[in-house]
Write an enzyme that holds these catalytic residues in place. Structure first.
Site, PDB file in Angstrom:
ATOM      1  N   GLU A 178     -11.119   9.358  12.495  1.00 12.82           N
ATOM      2  CA  GLU A 178     -11.842   8.164  12.030  1.00 12.82           C
ATOM      3  C   GLU A 178     -10.978   7.398  11.032  1.00 12.82           C
ATOM      4  O   GLU A 178     -10.355   8.008  10.146  1.00 12.82           O
ATOM      5  CB  GLU A 178     -13.158   8.624  11.389  1.00 12.82           C
ATOM      6  CG  GLU A 178     -14.367   7.848  11.804  1.00 12.82           C
ATOM      7  CD  GLU A 178     -14.664   7.862  13.309  1.00 12.82           C
ATOM      8  OE1 GLU A 178     -14.172   6.969  14.015  1.00 12.82           O
ATOM      9  OE2 GLU A 178     -15.411   8.762  13.748  1.00 12.82           O
ATOM     10  N   ASP A 218      -6.950   4.709  13.163  1.00 13.18           N
ATOM     11  CA  ASP A 218      -6.319   3.784  14.133  1.00 13.18           C
ATOM     12  C   ASP A 218      -5.540   2.664  13.440  1.00 13.18           C
ATOM     13  O   ASP A 218      -4.395   2.384  13.787  1.00 13.18           O
ATOM     14  CB  ASP A 218      -7.315   3.262  15.184  1.00 13.18           C
ATOM     15  CG  ASP A 218      -8.514   2.509  14.642  1.00 13.18           C
ATOM     16  OD1 ASP A 218      -8.696   2.467  13.404  1.00 13.18           O
ATOM     17  OD2 ASP A 218      -9.273   1.946  15.464  1.00 13.18           O
ATOM     18  N   SER A 256     -28.915 -13.459  26.672  1.00  9.21           N
ATOM     19  CA  SER A 256     -29.096 -12.025  26.435  1.00  9.21           C
ATOM     20  C   SER A 256     -30.538 -11.669  26.763  1.00  9.21           C
ATOM     21  O   SER A 256     -31.469 -12.176  26.133  1.00  9.21           O
ATOM     22  CB  SER A 256     -28.791 -11.705  24.964  1.00  9.21           C
ATOM     23  OG  SER A 256     -29.443 -10.503  24.607  1.00  9.21           O
ATOM     24  N   GLY A 285     -22.597   2.799  15.458  1.00  5.65           N
ATOM     25  CA  GLY A 285     -21.299   3.479  15.470  1.00  5.65           C
ATOM     26  C   GLY A 285     -20.831   3.783  16.884  1.00  5.65           C
ATOM     27  O   GLY A 285     -19.930   4.593  17.080  1.00  5.65           O
ATOM     28  N   SER A 310     -20.820  -1.196  20.198  1.00  4.05           N
ATOM     29  CA  SER A 310     -21.372  -2.207  21.097  1.00  4.05           C
ATOM     30  C   SER A 310     -20.528  -3.484  21.009  1.00  4.05           C
ATOM     31  O   SER A 310     -20.456  -4.259  21.962  1.00  4.05           O
ATOM     32  CB  SER A 310     -22.831  -2.499  20.754  1.00  4.05           C
ATOM     33  OG  SER A 310     -22.947  -2.873  19.409  1.00  4.05           O
ATOM     34  N   ASP A 347     -11.610   1.215  19.567  1.00  2.00           N
ATOM     35  CA  ASP A 347     -12.852   0.950  20.299  1.00  2.00           C
ATOM     36  C   ASP A 347     -12.591   0.200  21.593  1.00  2.00           C
ATOM     37  O   ASP A 347     -13.139   0.534  22.649  1.00  2.00           O
ATOM     38  CB  ASP A 347     -13.817   0.127  19.430  1.00  2.00           C
ATOM     39  CG  ASP A 347     -14.197   0.865  18.158  1.00  2.00           C
ATOM     40  OD1 ASP A 347     -13.874   2.056  18.064  1.00  2.00           O
ATOM     41  OD2 ASP A 347     -14.806   0.238  17.276  1.00  2.00           O
TER      42      ASP A 347
HETATM   43  C1  GLA Z   1     -14.687   0.875  13.816  1.00  2.00           C
HETATM   44  C2  GLA Z   1     -13.423   0.111  14.190  1.00  2.00           C
HETATM   45  C3  GLA Z   1     -12.356   1.037  14.770  1.00  2.00           C
HETATM   46  C4  GLA Z   1     -12.132   2.264  13.886  1.00  2.00           C
HETATM   47  C5  GLA Z   1     -13.457   2.897  13.483  1.00  2.00           C
HETATM   48  C6  GLA Z   1     -13.279   3.999  12.479  1.00  2.00           C
HETATM   49  O1  GLA Z   1     -15.330   1.377  14.935  1.00  2.00           O
HETATM   50  O2  GLA Z   1     -13.711  -0.906  15.124  1.00  2.00           O
HETATM   51  O3  GLA Z   1     -11.165   0.334  14.989  1.00  2.00           O
HETATM   52  O4  GLA Z   1     -11.364   1.931  12.761  1.00  2.00           O
HETATM   53  O5  GLA Z   1     -14.363   1.949  12.944  1.00  2.00           O
HETATM   54  O6  GLA Z   1     -12.571   5.053  13.029  1.00  2.00           O
END
Ligand code: GLA
Length: 379
Positions: A24, A27, A59, A114, A117, A162
């Site tokens: 986490e 990235d 939507s 988290g 989306s 993501d």
């Molecule tokens: C969000 C961001 C990702 C990453 C996470 C934490 O989802 O979009 O790029 O940094 O938080 O791991």
């Protein structure tokens, strides 16, 4: 909206949310992550409308729509519109082949949980338009332009995880992604007899206005201090524990804690990949618990609701590990639970959570799924 009367989809795209098993906030520090797409997704139905630049969106879930003109794109005051507008803007920067279209969106992916989306929205739109207008974008182009759209139009300085997971995931696998080189290994996620259970805290975060960007700046502050002694360093990825300790006295205490977490978390991602390859689920579970402690105490992106659910898990031998997944400040916690204990665990967690916070928990099982894909092409 007017266009809905004669709407006949030519193309339907499904764009998934993701979980992150571990890694986490690594990235944007050019480290390692281990995410995978999940079954929950946003569905996009597209139709060309024959105009040069009129784009219509609706939507279904929110029963709300809006229009955009490709010739006059600018930021909106409505957050979700910016994900869409940002992608249109980034595409028009790269190609002049985009024309007017109508798009209807439907989602079974909970927002602000988290599960990303936002990346599902960006990538599904980019993927669909690429198909509809034969734009010639590669999957990596789609990943990168979607990430840029989030930086410029939404204002979250997110990393690449993501969008990468939403587009590139493969059924039954996690992606061990090196965010510096963008090379990756697909790790088979054969977890039987364990299941991945998500508990949605019902507590929402807003990454753009939350501490997300602050964490990124704190890490950059750490790098710039270490760079004074080690000029070859460009990111926390290259920093060793020795380098960090040698520079501890020059840093704000909070910056030291953030950097320590990132160094430890990168190591845990690689350890997790090893544990999964060896089917060592106990080790995998311990890494989840360790990661959560770091998320909560060193990186401080957890909240009392997520901490409660992770701690609650520790009372069950059938739960090998748990942690908050995603950007933080709520959303979902991820639990590795023995299949025979799933139903009892969920019932008891739901009961205790309601007693503690007065919030109804939503729980669901997820399995590693494929990335953004076409589900229908018309004649
Ligand atoms: C969000 C961001 C990702 C990453 C996470 C934490 O989802 O979009 O790029 O940094 O938080 O791991």
């Amino acid at each position: 909206m007017q266009f809905l009367k004669n709407f006949r989809p030519e193309l339907i795209i499904e764009s998934p949310g993701r979980i992150n098993l571990i890694g986490e906030h690594t990235d944007y520090n050019l480290g390692y992550v281990l995410p995978t797409a999940i079954e929950k997704h946003i569905t996009f139905s597209f139709q060309k409308n024959g105009s040069i630049s009129d784009c219509n969106f609706f939507s279904k879930g929110w029963d709300v729509g809006f229009k955009a003109d490709l010739k006059e794109l600018s930021r909106s005051s409505v957050t979700w519109e910016n994900y869409v507008l940002g992608v249109l803007f980034e595409i028009t920067k790269r190609t002049n082949k985009l024309r007017g279209f109508n798009c209807v969106l439907e989602s079974n992916l909970p927002q602000g949980s988290g599960l990303s989306s936002s990346a599902a929205l960006e990538c599904g739109l980019a993927f669909g338009l690429n198909e509809l207008f034969a734009l010639g974008l590669s999957k990596m182009d789609i990943v990168k332009l979607s990430q840029t759209a989030e930086h410029t139009y939404v204002g979250t300085q997110c990393g690449i995880m993501d969008q990468f997971a939403s587009v590139m995931s493969e059924t039954g696998h996690g992606i061990l992604l090196d965010c510096r080189s963008l090379s990756y290994d697909l790790i088979p996620l054969v977890l039987a007899p364990y299941k991945i259970i998500l508990l949605n805290t019902g507590v929402s975060h807003d990454l753009a206005t939350s501490e997300y960007n602050v964490r990124k700046f704190e890490c950059e502050e750490g790098v710039s201090i270490i760079k004074q002694t080690y000029p070859q360093i460009h990111s926390l990825r290259e920093v060793t524990p020795e380098m960090l300790i040698a520079n501890k006295h020059k840093m704000r205490e909070v910056v030291y804690r953030r950097c320590s977490f990132i160094l430890q978390e990168n190591k845990r991602v690689l350890q997790m990949a090893d544990a999964l390859k060896k089917y060592d689920f106990k080790a995998a579970g311990n890494l989840l618990y360790e990661a959560h402690t770091g998320i909560s105490e060193l990186y401080e992106v957890s909240c009392k609701e997520s901490d409660f659910l992770v701690d609650f898990s520790k009372g069950y031998t059938a739960v090998l590990g748990a942690r908050q997944t995603g950007g933080g400040f709520g959303g979902c916690t991820l639990h590795l639970v023995h299949q025979e204990a799933v139903s009892q665990f969920i019932t008891e967690a739901t009961h205790e959570y309601r007693k503690q916070f007065g919030i109804q928990l939503t729980a669901f099982e997820v399995s590693p799924s494929k990335g953004t894909s076409i589900s229908f092409v018309g004649q």
